[in-house]
Design a protein around this motif. Structure first.
Motif, PDB file in Angstrom:
ATOM      1  N   PRO A  61      39.831  50.296  43.989  1.00 16.80           N
ATOM      2  CA  PRO A  61      40.017  49.694  42.660  1.00 16.80           C
ATOM      3  C   PRO A  61      41.368  48.991  42.500  1.00 16.80           C
ATOM      4  O   PRO A  61      42.414  49.525  42.860  1.00 16.80           O
ATOM      5  CB  PRO A  61      39.907  50.888  41.705  1.00 16.80           C
ATOM      6  CG  PRO A  61      39.055  51.869  42.439  1.00 16.80           C
ATOM      7  CD  PRO A  61      39.457  51.702  43.890  1.00 16.80           C
ATOM      8  N   GLY A  62      41.291  47.770  41.993  1.00 20.04           N
ATOM      9  CA  GLY A  62      42.489  46.975  41.771  1.00 20.04           C
ATOM     10  C   GLY A  62      42.999  46.264  43.003  1.00 20.04           C
ATOM     11  O   GLY A  62      43.900  45.438  42.915  1.00 20.04           O
ATOM     12  N   VAL A  63      42.435  46.575  44.155  1.00 16.32           N
ATOM     13  CA  VAL A  63      42.864  45.947  45.408  1.00 16.32           C
ATOM     14  C   VAL A  63      41.818  44.953  45.899  1.00 16.32           C
ATOM     15  O   VAL A  63      42.123  43.796  46.169  1.00 16.32           O
ATOM     16  CB  VAL A  63      43.156  47.009  46.497  1.00 16.32           C
ATOM     17  CG1 VAL A  63      43.486  46.347  47.827  1.00 16.32           C
ATOM     18  CG2 VAL A  63      44.279  47.924  46.046  1.00 16.32           C
ATOM     19  N   PRO A  87      43.339  34.639  36.591  1.00 14.37           N
ATOM     20  CA  PRO A  87      42.369  34.269  37.627  1.00 14.37           C
ATOM     21  C   PRO A  87      42.907  34.386  39.054  1.00 14.37           C
ATOM     22  O   PRO A  87      42.134  34.560  39.989  1.00 14.37           O
ATOM     23  CB  PRO A  87      41.998  32.832  37.281  1.00 14.37           C
ATOM     24  CG  PRO A  87      43.072  32.343  36.380  1.00 14.37           C
ATOM     25  CD  PRO A  87      43.673  33.544  35.704  1.00 14.37           C
ATOM     26  N   GLY A  88      44.204  34.327  39.234  1.00 16.63           N
ATOM     27  CA  GLY A  88      44.771  34.452  40.578  1.00 16.63           C
ATOM     28  C   GLY A  88      44.503  35.802  41.211  1.00 16.63           C
ATOM     29  O   GLY A  88      44.485  35.921  42.435  1.00 16.63           O
ATOM     30  N   CYS A  89      44.265  36.813  40.388  1.00 14.77           N
ATOM     31  CA  CYS A  89      44.003  38.140  40.945  1.00 14.77           C
ATOM     32  C   CYS A  89      42.724  38.141  41.764  1.00 14.77           C
ATOM     33  O   CYS A  89      42.615  38.862  42.755  1.00 14.77           O
ATOM     34  CB  CYS A  89      43.959  39.202  39.849  1.00 14.77           C
ATOM     35  SG  CYS A  89      42.436  39.240  38.883  1.00 14.77           S
ATOM     36  N   VAL A  90      41.751  37.325  41.381  1.00 14.96           N
ATOM     37  CA  VAL A  90      40.478  37.288  42.109  1.00 14.96           C
ATOM     38  C   VAL A  90      40.684  36.754  43.526  1.00 14.96           C
ATOM     39  O   VAL A  90      40.131  37.272  44.479  1.00 14.96           O
ATOM     40  CB  VAL A  90      39.432  36.453  41.334  1.00 14.96           C
ATOM     41  CG1 VAL A  90      38.174  36.266  42.154  1.00 14.96           C
ATOM     42  CG2 VAL A  90      39.102  37.109  40.012  1.00 14.96           C
ATOM     43  N   ARG A  91      41.481  35.732  43.662  1.00 20.47           N
ATOM     44  CA  ARG A  91      41.746  35.185  45.006  1.00 20.47           C
ATOM     45  C   ARG A  91      42.445  36.222  45.883  1.00 20.47           C
ATOM     46  O   ARG A  91      42.086  36.417  47.041  1.00 20.47           O
ATOM     47  CB  ARG A  91      42.556  33.910  44.910  1.00 20.47           C
ATOM     48  CG  ARG A  91      41.738  32.718  44.441  1.00 20.47           C
ATOM     49  CD  ARG A  91      42.529  31.421  44.453  1.00 20.47           C
ATOM     50  NE  ARG A  91      43.605  31.389  43.457  1.00 20.47           N
ATOM     51  CZ  ARG A  91      43.415  31.141  42.149  1.00 20.47           C
ATOM     52  NH1 ARG A  91      42.213  30.905  41.705  1.00 20.47           N
ATOM     53  NH2 ARG A  91      44.435  31.130  41.323  1.00 20.47           N
ATOM     54  N   ALA A  92      43.447  36.897  45.324  1.00 20.08           N
ATOM     55  CA  ALA A  92      44.172  37.922  46.093  1.00 20.08           C
ATOM     56  C   ALA A  92      43.244  39.079  46.464  1.00 20.08           C
ATOM     57  O   ALA A  92      43.264  39.566  47.595  1.00 20.08           O
ATOM     58  CB  ALA A  92      45.367  38.434  45.293  1.00 20.08           C
ATOM     59  N   MET A  93      42.413  39.491  45.517  1.00 20.21           N
ATOM     60  CA  MET A  93      41.486  40.584  45.794  1.00 20.21           C
ATOM     61  C   MET A  93      40.437  40.160  46.808  1.00 20.21           C
ATOM     62  O   MET A  93      39.994  40.960  47.637  1.00 20.21           O
ATOM     63  CB  MET A  93      40.850  41.064  44.497  1.00 20.21           C
ATOM     64  CG  MET A  93      41.853  41.773  43.589  1.00 20.21           C
ATOM     65  SD  MET A  93      41.168  42.192  42.001  1.00 20.21           S
ATOM     66  CE  MET A  93      40.490  43.804  42.382  1.00 20.21           C
ATOM     67  N   GLY A  94      40.030  38.909  46.768  1.00 20.00           N
ATOM     68  CA  GLY A  94      39.082  38.392  47.748  1.00 20.00           C
ATOM     69  C   GLY A  94      39.641  38.452  49.160  1.00 20.00           C
ATOM     70  O   GLY A  94      38.938  38.802  50.109  1.00 20.00           O
ATOM     71  N   ARG A  95      40.911  38.110  49.296  1.00 23.73           N
ATOM     72  CA  ARG A  95      41.557  38.210  50.607  1.00 23.73           C
ATOM     73  C   ARG A  95      41.574  39.666  51.086  1.00 23.73           C
ATOM     74  O   ARG A  95      41.319  39.947  52.246  1.00 23.73           O
ATOM     75  CB  ARG A  95      42.963  37.632  50.564  1.00 23.73           C
ATOM     76  CG  ARG A  95      42.993  36.117  50.502  1.00 23.73           C
ATOM     77  CD  ARG A  95      44.389  35.549  50.693  1.00 23.73           C
ATOM     78  NE  ARG A  95      45.311  35.940  49.650  1.00 23.73           N
ATOM     79  CZ  ARG A  95      45.455  35.313  48.477  1.00 23.73           C
ATOM     80  NH1 ARG A  95      44.731  34.237  48.222  1.00 23.73           N
ATOM     81  NH2 ARG A  95      46.323  35.730  47.576  1.00 23.73           N
ATOM     82  N   SER A  96      41.867  40.587  50.179  1.00 20.24           N
ATOM     83  CA  SER A  96      41.861  42.015  50.535  1.00 20.24           C
ATOM     84  C   SER A  96      40.457  42.491  50.876  1.00 20.24           C
ATOM     85  O   SER A  96      40.278  43.304  51.795  1.00 20.24           O
ATOM     86  CB  SER A  96      42.408  42.854  49.375  1.00 20.24           C
ATOM     87  OG  SER A  96      43.764  42.580  49.168  1.00 20.24           O
ATOM     88  N   ALA A  97      39.471  42.011  50.150  1.00 14.85           N
ATOM     89  CA  ALA A  97      38.086  42.420  50.402  1.00 14.85           C
ATOM     90  C   ALA A  97      37.630  41.996  51.794  1.00 14.85           C
ATOM     91  O   ALA A  97      36.890  42.712  52.450  1.00 14.85           O
ATOM     92  CB  ALA A  97      37.164  41.822  49.335  1.00 14.85           C
ATOM     93  N   ARG A  98      38.074  40.841  52.225  1.00 12.92           N
ATOM     94  CA  ARG A  98      37.676  40.297  53.523  1.00 12.92           C
ATOM     95  C   ARG A  98      38.228  41.141  54.648  1.00 12.92           C
ATOM     96  O   ARG A  98      37.638  41.262  55.708  1.00 12.92           O
ATOM     97  CB  ARG A  98      38.170  38.869  53.662  1.00 12.92           C
ATOM     98  CG  ARG A  98      37.339  38.030  54.568  1.00 12.92           C
ATOM     99  CD  ARG A  98      37.767  36.581  54.600  1.00 12.92           C
ATOM    100  NE  ARG A  98      37.708  35.987  53.286  1.00 12.92           N
ATOM    101  CZ  ARG A  98      38.687  35.262  52.738  1.00 12.92           C
ATOM    102  NH1 ARG A  98      39.797  35.060  53.381  1.00 12.92           N
ATOM    103  NH2 ARG A  98      38.561  34.761  51.541  1.00 12.92           N
ATOM    104  N   GLY A  99      39.399  41.728  54.437  1.00 11.56           N
ATOM    105  CA  GLY A  99      40.084  42.489  55.482  1.00 11.56           C
ATOM    106  C   GLY A  99      39.475  43.760  55.741  1.00 11.56           C
ATOM    107  O   GLY A  99      39.018  44.388  56.514  1.00 11.56           O
TER     108      GLY A  99
END
Length: 99
Positions: A61-63, A87-99
């Motif tokens: 959560p939150g990451v 909205p920038g949080c979604v891009r950062a979280m997307g990068r984390s999700a990919r990892g």
């Protein structure tokens, strides 16, 4: 919302639709585990999941996503409002999700 929603039916290649999706949703009342959640996250799409079965195990959560109680639309609304505000949080979280 209806004008921004598309029900595509079965897709053999999910990369194209996920390239334009900001957030995925796996909002279930009963779920053991979700391949849909993992697939979306592997394509860089953070997920909103309900706190049922194994779904919360997919998300930090939150990451890389969010966990909400089942049958509580107000919790989902709060997340969507926060996304609109930042909205920038979604891009950062997307990068984390990919990892």
């Amino acid at each position: 919302m209806a004008s921004r929603t598309a029900f595509t039916g079965r897709l053999d290649d999910v990369w194209a639709p996920f390239s334009i999706i900001d957030v995925s949703f796996v909002l279930s009342y009963h779920e053991s585990l979700s391949y849909a959640c993992r697939e979306a996250m592997s394509l860089g799409c953070p997920a909103i999941v309900t706190r049922v079965g194994g779904l919360p195990e997919n998300v930090e959560p939150g990451v890389d996503g969010w966990v909400v109680p089942p049958r509580e639309p107000a919790a989902i609304e709060a997340i969507l409002r926060a996304i609109v505000q930042e909205p920038g949080c979604v891009r950062a979280m997307g990068r984390s999700a990919r990892g």
